[in-house]
Design an enzyme around this catalytic site. Structure first.
Site, PDB file in Angstrom:
ATOM      1  N   THR A 252      52.916  30.385  44.767  1.00  0.00           N
ATOM      2  CA  THR A 252      51.354  29.883  45.145  1.00  0.00           C
ATOM      3  C   THR A 252      51.258  28.833  45.521  1.00  0.00           C
ATOM      4  O   THR A 252      52.505  28.104  45.437  1.00  0.00           O
ATOM      5  CB  THR A 252      50.432  30.078  43.658  1.00  0.00           C
ATOM      6  OG1 THR A 252      50.746  31.441  43.213  1.00  0.00           O
ATOM      7  CG2 THR A 252      49.050  29.806  43.932  1.00  0.00           C
TER       8      THR A 252
ATOM      9  N   LYS B 204      52.624  33.737  36.656  1.00  0.00           N
ATOM     10  CA  LYS B 204      52.216  35.229  36.506  1.00  0.00           C
ATOM     11  C   LYS B 204      50.475  35.020  36.115  1.00  0.00           C
ATOM     12  O   LYS B 204      50.240  34.803  35.140  1.00  0.00           O
ATOM     13  CB  LYS B 204      52.652  35.996  35.382  1.00  0.00           C
ATOM     14  CG  LYS B 204      52.344  37.378  35.161  1.00  0.00           C
ATOM     15  CD  LYS B 204      53.018  38.110  36.558  1.00  0.00           C
ATOM     16  CE  LYS B 204      52.384  39.708  36.510  1.00  0.00           C
ATOM     17  NZ  LYS B 204      53.145  40.450  35.428  1.00  0.00           N
TER      18      LYS B 204
ATOM     19  N   VAL C 285      44.057  41.553  41.637  1.00  0.00           N
ATOM     20  CA  VAL C 285      43.723  39.950  41.935  1.00  0.00           C
ATOM     21  C   VAL C 285      44.214  38.963  40.684  1.00  0.00           C
ATOM     22  O   VAL C 285      44.066  39.389  39.545  1.00  0.00           O
ATOM     23  CB  VAL C 285      41.990  40.029  41.889  1.00  0.00           C
ATOM     24  CG1 VAL C 285      41.706  38.604  42.170  1.00  0.00           C
ATOM     25  CG2 VAL C 285      41.708  40.676  43.165  1.00  0.00           C
ATOM     26  N   GLY C 286      44.884  38.024  40.882  1.00  0.00           N
ATOM     27  CA  GLY C 286      45.386  37.254  39.947  1.00  0.00           C
ATOM     28  C   GLY C 286      44.254  36.072  39.727  1.00  0.00           C
ATOM     29  O   GLY C 286      43.404  36.023  39.731  1.00  0.00           O
ATOM     30  N   ASP C 287      45.005  35.100  39.110  1.00  0.00           N
ATOM     31  CA  ASP C 287      44.338  33.732  38.604  1.00  0.00           C
ATOM     32  C   ASP C 287      43.902  33.123  39.686  1.00  0.00           C
ATOM     33  O   ASP C 287      42.977  32.243  39.476  1.00  0.00           O
ATOM     34  CB  ASP C 287      45.016  33.125  37.700  1.00  0.00           C
ATOM     35  CG  ASP C 287      46.398  32.284  38.222  1.00  0.00           C
ATOM     36  OD1 ASP C 287      47.093  33.047  38.829  1.00  0.00           O
ATOM     37  OD2 ASP C 287      46.522  31.126  38.117  1.00  0.00           O
TER      38      ASP C 287
END
Length: 315
Positions: free
Chosen positions: A176, A229, A205-207
């Site tokens: 990221t 993660k 969809v992640g954070d």
């Protein structure tokens, strides 16, 4: 002149030093420095923190060395689905896009969502259409693809087939980019952008686009951008958790950040890291992997970049 500061990360999935050639390490560190220079130029002239974090993240989205924009991860179907968000600590205004397949610079689209004001988060093809309607650059999928990401996807699929995905290297998993800033006016901002993790489920969809999880900024407290993660960052609401610890427990940014990364997330056995900046200009960059692409600069004009334990001045 009020203190100002900028900190960036390029993901904690850089690890094993053998994963990249020396030339690639040098190029990645150079692009970290370029991102710092872009954000610093905004802050030095008295510009806004939100403009500084956008400028820094945009440079990393354009670099093939980080998992965002050009060079983003591929999902299980070999498709790029991009997420990004940005938050203004002065007003708590925020904007985000997720599962975009064509936006060249998702952080710019996130900023456009913030300024449009009708929504905080736009998803999928609607995000792509919104960006195109706003006149933002869009690309075919091939633009985002690099040979390294294709190799990482193949490696992750092989791990899954063999049942060894837990043993995959951090560079095979995720990454990221993000930036946090304090400007001369005392305002804070944060931005984060990612392609997610290699071989992620279609539509996952992640954070990174979730305000309060991967991105958070509040004037008078801190600004935070995370990497790791994302599912666990969402569950622990990491960005807001750090701000809450500082607000209610009186912890400084270093203590609060370390508590969340080194203690709260530790039982999950995941790679995690973040950058954060406090209202006093102090910077925190904890990570629990072998390393994390990161860098920072303050009003002293001294630039620092790092990938592992060794921190180097830049240029």
């Amino acid at each position: 002149m009020t203190k100002f500061a900028l900190a960036i990360h390029g993901g904690c999935g850089v690890m094993a030093k053998l994963d990249l050639s020396e030339a690639e390490w040098i190029a990645a560190r150079r692009d970290l420095g370029r991102a710092l220079e872009a954000g610093y130029a905004v802050l030095k002239r008295g510009g806004r923190a939100i403009d500084a974090v956008q400028a820094a993240v945009l440079v990393m989205e354009d670099s093939p060395h980080f998992n965002a924009g050009h060079g983003a991860a591929l999902n299980e179907n070999g498709i790029h689905e991009l997420d990004a968000s940005i938050m203004d600590g002065e007003t708590l205004a925020a904007g985000a896009v997720c599962a975009s397949r064509h936006i060249r610079n998702p952080v710019v689209a996130a900023r456009a969502v913030l300024e449009h004001g009708d929504a905080v988060l736009l998803a999928g093809s609607a995000a792509d259409r919104f960006a195109e309607a706003k006149g933002l650059a869009v690309e075919e999928q091939a633009y985002f693809t690099t040979e390294r990401r294709k190799q990482a996807l193949a490696a992750m699929k092989a791990h899954v087939a063999a049942g060894t995905q837990v043993a995959a290297s951090e560079s095979e998993k995720h990454g990221t980019v993000g930036a946090v800033a304090l400007d001369q006016h005392g305002h804070l901002a944060a931005a984060t952008s990612t392609g997610g993790y290699n071989n992620k489920p279609d539509g996952r969809v992640g954070d990174s686009p979730v305000i309060g999880a991967g991105t958070y900024a509040r004037d008078g407290v801190c600004a935070v951008s995370g990497t790791g993660k994302g599912e666990f960052f969402i569950r622990h609401v990491v960005g807001h958790e750090i701000a809450a610890r500082m607000t209610y427990l009186g912890e400084n940014v270093e203590t609060a950040s370390a508590k969340v990364i080194m203690e709260d997330l530790k039982p999950h056995n995941i790679g995690a890291g973040l950058v954060a900046v406090g209202v006093d200009g102090s910077v925190a960059a904890p990570y629990n992997t072998d390393g994390m692409f990161r860098g920072w600069v303050t009003d002293t004009g001294k630039f620092f970049v790092a990938s592992h334990d060794d921190v180097m001045s830049y240029p």
